[in-house]
Design an enzyme around this catalytic site. Structure first.
Site, short mmCIF file in Angstrom:
data_model
loop_
_atom_site.label_atom_id
_atom_site.label_comp_id
_atom_site.label_asym_id
_atom_site.label_seq_id
_atom_site.Cartn_x
_atom_site.Cartn_y
_atom_site.Cartn_z
N LYS A 1 0.90 -1.13 -0.13
CA LYS A 1 0.05 0.07 0.05
C LYS A 1 0.90 1.15 0.01
CE LYS A 1 -1.82 3.04 1.90
NZ LYS A 1 -1.35 4.61 1.37
N CYS B 1 14.00 10.99 5.77
CA CYS B 1 14.13 10.79 7.31
C CYS B 1 15.28 10.80 7.87
CB CYS B 1 13.53 9.32 7.53
SG CYS B 1 14.37 7.83 6.67
P1 NAD Z 1 2.52 9.37 6.52
O1 NAD Z 1 2.71 8.83 8.04
O2 NAD Z 1 1.84 10.68 6.31
O3 NAD Z 1 2.14 8.22 5.64
C1 NAD Z 1 2.75 6.98 5.41
C2 NAD Z 1 1.61 6.00 5.16
O4 NAD Z 1 0.69 5.90 6.01
C3 NAD Z 1 1.13 6.35 3.68
O5 NAD Z 1 1.01 5.29 2.98
C4 NAD Z 1 -0.29 6.83 4.15
O6 NAD Z 1 -1.21 6.64 3.07
C5 NAD Z 1 -0.60 6.12 5.37
N1 NAD Z 1 -1.42 7.09 6.19
C6 NAD Z 1 -1.46 8.21 6.27
N2 NAD Z 1 -2.41 8.66 7.26
C7 NAD Z 1 -2.67 7.55 7.79
C8 NAD Z 1 -3.71 7.32 9.09
N3 NAD Z 1 -4.67 8.38 9.57
N4 NAD Z 1 -4.26 6.05 9.13
C9 NAD Z 1 -3.50 4.96 8.53
N5 NAD Z 1 -2.60 5.48 7.56
C10 NAD Z 1 -2.30 6.52 7.06
O7 NAD Z 1 4.25 9.94 6.22
P2 NAD Z 1 4.58 10.42 4.94
O8 NAD Z 1 4.36 12.11 4.99
O9 NAD Z 1 4.31 10.09 3.52
O10 NAD Z 1 6.20 10.30 5.07
C11 NAD Z 1 6.96 11.10 5.54
C12 NAD Z 1 7.38 10.53 7.14
O11 NAD Z 1 7.72 9.36 6.95
C13 NAD Z 1 8.47 11.41 7.83
O12 NAD Z 1 7.76 11.59 9.06
C14 NAD Z 1 9.68 10.63 7.81
O13 NAD Z 1 10.29 10.80 8.55
C15 NAD Z 1 8.98 9.19 7.64
N6 NAD Z 1 10.20 8.51 7.16
C16 NAD Z 1 10.63 7.55 8.26
C17 NAD Z 1 11.44 6.53 7.60
C18 NAD Z 1 12.29 5.69 8.54
O14 NAD Z 1 12.87 4.74 8.11
N7 NAD Z 1 12.15 5.95 9.95
C19 NAD Z 1 11.61 6.68 6.28
C20 NAD Z 1 11.23 7.51 5.37
C21 NAD Z 1 10.29 8.24 6.00
#
Ligand code: NAD
Length: 498
Positions: free
Chosen positions: A173, A281
């Site tokens: 997803k 990240c």
């Molecule tokens: P996000 O949390 O908004 O989304 C991530 C995933 O979760 C997406 O597939 C999205 O559709 C889903 N999602 C969003 N809201 C949701 C909800 N309320 N309920 C269930 N699912 C939901 O993150 P983003 O903006 O796409 O990515 C950026 C974030 O990811 C930053 O905080 C970054 O630090 C983090 N990140 C972390 C790593 C790591 O390895 N620690 C790597 C890359 C990115």
């Protein structure tokens, strides 16, 4: 308008929920496609396909499973320009940076080409009288991955490569903000020889995620994204009896010791702070110079470099960085810069109001630098996820060390120094998962594991490396004795090796 659907059972499938989301070109602000948002029934159809295909795939000899990845790696290399351009067109980052995104995923696929060795079990001959004991690693069944927008190539491959190599079927997803590349990767996996139904891509939002978390046939969930959602996914998956590994946000510090090579440190901060517009990240968002003199030299050298950053659309081959991913991200980052000014941090370079001729509606924010940031400020505590670097001045090494130690997040951290003792002490005492010594973005290579500590990670096994093989398999331990070794009569006492 192009409509992006799902990829289920080896085929493109149009969305049927009636719900869609816009996919933008971040450089122009134009809607370039819509993406389907799956319903519970659509997710269920993917799980049914996965469930039906998985036993035969699990029974496929591991060398044959590996060969799919050998071929897939070849296809990724052959199609690299097209794949990177597709990624950039929805994410906004430069095409060269997108190649880096894809290559880091490709390297995980190279790693899992060794699956015949990686998935081997353990055997003890003569564990007891005429008893042999052995442990095998069997796939969990159907696994799922939920991925963020910022690495639409690397992170899906972090997950599906080891999961599939171990003999699982997989539901991906991806982020609804840049969904095209993950579908293209699934097409290439089929071209590489993967049977239909083993890799399914279901696009969607919270509804699709919740359907994954409550589906009785999904055994394991891998998540990467922001911390509040990581925490939610971890808790909900666990409550539904699933294995989960969930990775969240970050606030990565770079300590600059007085003896550091300042030019190297400044160049490292430029790449790690502003590359990909800070949407990584492992981006460095806090610079911690030790001592006033180090701080003054650092800021003096940073300012002209930030002011001369080349910012452009992904089609500009010379650009250092592109726009942010969406209008929401643009508004959020500008709002946090406003907040830093209100809180009293010194705004040395202001990226607000940056406009690129011909791309006035794009989501561009210029490189931004704050000095004299304090740990109690929101801009220090919050993950900004934009091209904004904060300088927090520390009096000495112990004060510098305390900053990342006390921060909520624990993904990555770096120290710039020529002093081996300081570097060793730092690596040993810090409570963070990935440490760079004169390396600003210490993302481990595919054969080591990736994962943070504290609020950057929930669960106990990391991405890729041998941890990923453990995550995507279950251990089964067999104790075997043949009739010639069995004594007559029943034994009522707990058997021991006494
Ligand atoms: P996000 O949390 O908004 O989304 C991530 C995933 O979760 C997406 O597939 C999205 O559709 C889903 N999602 C969003 N809201 C949701 C909800 N309320 N309920 C269930 N699912 C939901 O993150 P983003 O903006 O796409 O990515 C950026 C974030 O990811 C930053 O905080 C970054 O630090 C983090 N990140 C972390 C790593 C790591 O390895 N620690 C790597 C890359 C990115």
């Amino acid at each position: 308008m192009r409509e992006i659907g799902h990829f289920i059972g080896g085929k493109h499938v149009a969305g049927t929920s009636g719900r869609t989301s816009n996919v933008y070109n971040p450089a122009t602000g134009e809607v370039q496609a819509t993406v389907a948002l799956a319903s519970v029934d659509e997710l269920r159809a993917a799980v049914e396909n996965a469930k039906a295909a998985q036993p035969k795939w699990a029974a496929t000899n591991p060398q044959r499973r590996a060969r799919v990845f050998f071929k897939f790696v070849e296809l990724l290399n052959q199609n690299m320009d097209e794949l990177a351009t597709l990624l950039s067109s929805e994410h906004g980052k430069t095409v060269e940076d997108s190649k880096g995104d894809i290559i880091r995923g490709l390297e995980v696929c190279e790693f899992v080409c060794g699956i015949p060795h990686l998935q081997k079990g353990e055997f003890t001959e003569g564990a007891g009288p005429a008893i042999d004991m052995y442990s095998i690693r069997q796939p969990v069944g159907v696994g799922a991955g939920i991925t963020p927008f910022n690495f639409p190539g690397m992170i899906p491959m972090w997950m599906f490569a080891p999961a599939i190599a171990c003999g699982n079927a997989f539901i991906l997803k991806p982020s609804e903000r840049d969904p095209s590349l993950p579908i293209r990767l699934a097409e290439l996996m089929i071209e590489a020889g993967l049977p239909a139904g083993i890799l399914n891509v279901v696009n969607g939002d919270k509804a699709a995620v919740d359907a994954i978390l409550t589906d009785p046939d999904i055994a394991a969930v891998s998540f990467v994204g922001s911390t509040p959602i990581a925490r939610y996914v971890y808790g909900t998956a666990a409550m539904n009896g699933k294995r989960a590994q969930c990775f969240g946000g970050a606030k990565n510090h770079m300590i600059i010791m007085p003896d550091a090579d300042m030019d190297q440190a400044v160049n490292a901060l430029m790449g790690a702070g502003y590359g990909s517009a800070g949407e990584r990240c492992m981006a460095v968002s806090v610079a911690v110079p030790v001592g006033e003199e180090t701080a003054n030299r650092l800021v003096e050298k940073l300012v002209p470099k930030i002011e001369s950053l080349r910012i452009g659309p992904y089609t500009d081959e010379k650009a250092d960085m592109g726009p942010l991913v969406t209008k929401d991200a643009y508004n959020r980052v500008n709002g946090l810069i406003d907040r830093g000014v209100e809180e009293g941090a010194k705004l040395v370079v202001d990226g607000r109001g940056f406009k690129l001729q011909g791309y006035e509606d794009g989501y561009f924010v210029g490189g931004t630098l704050f000095d004299h940031v304090k740990p109690e400020m929101d801009i220090y505590k919050t993950e900004i996820f934009g091209p904004v670097l904060s300088v927090v001045r520390a009096k000495n090494y112990e004060d510098a060390l305390e900053l990342p130690m006390k921060h909520e997040y624990g993904n990555g951290v770096a120290i710039y120094t020529r002093d081996g003792d300081a570097a060793r002490d730092f690596a040993s005492r810090i409570n963070i998962g990935m440490i760079g010594v004169n390396v600003p973005i210490p993302v481990p290579l595919a054969y080591h594991s990736f994962g943070g500590w504290k609020a950057s990670s929930f669960g106990d096994l990391n991405q890729h490396g041998t941890d990923s093989i453990k995550f995507w398999t279950r251990t089964k331990t067999i104790t075997a004795r043949w009739p010639s070794g069995i004594k007559d009569g029943a034994e009522f006492v707990m058997p021991t090796m006494k």
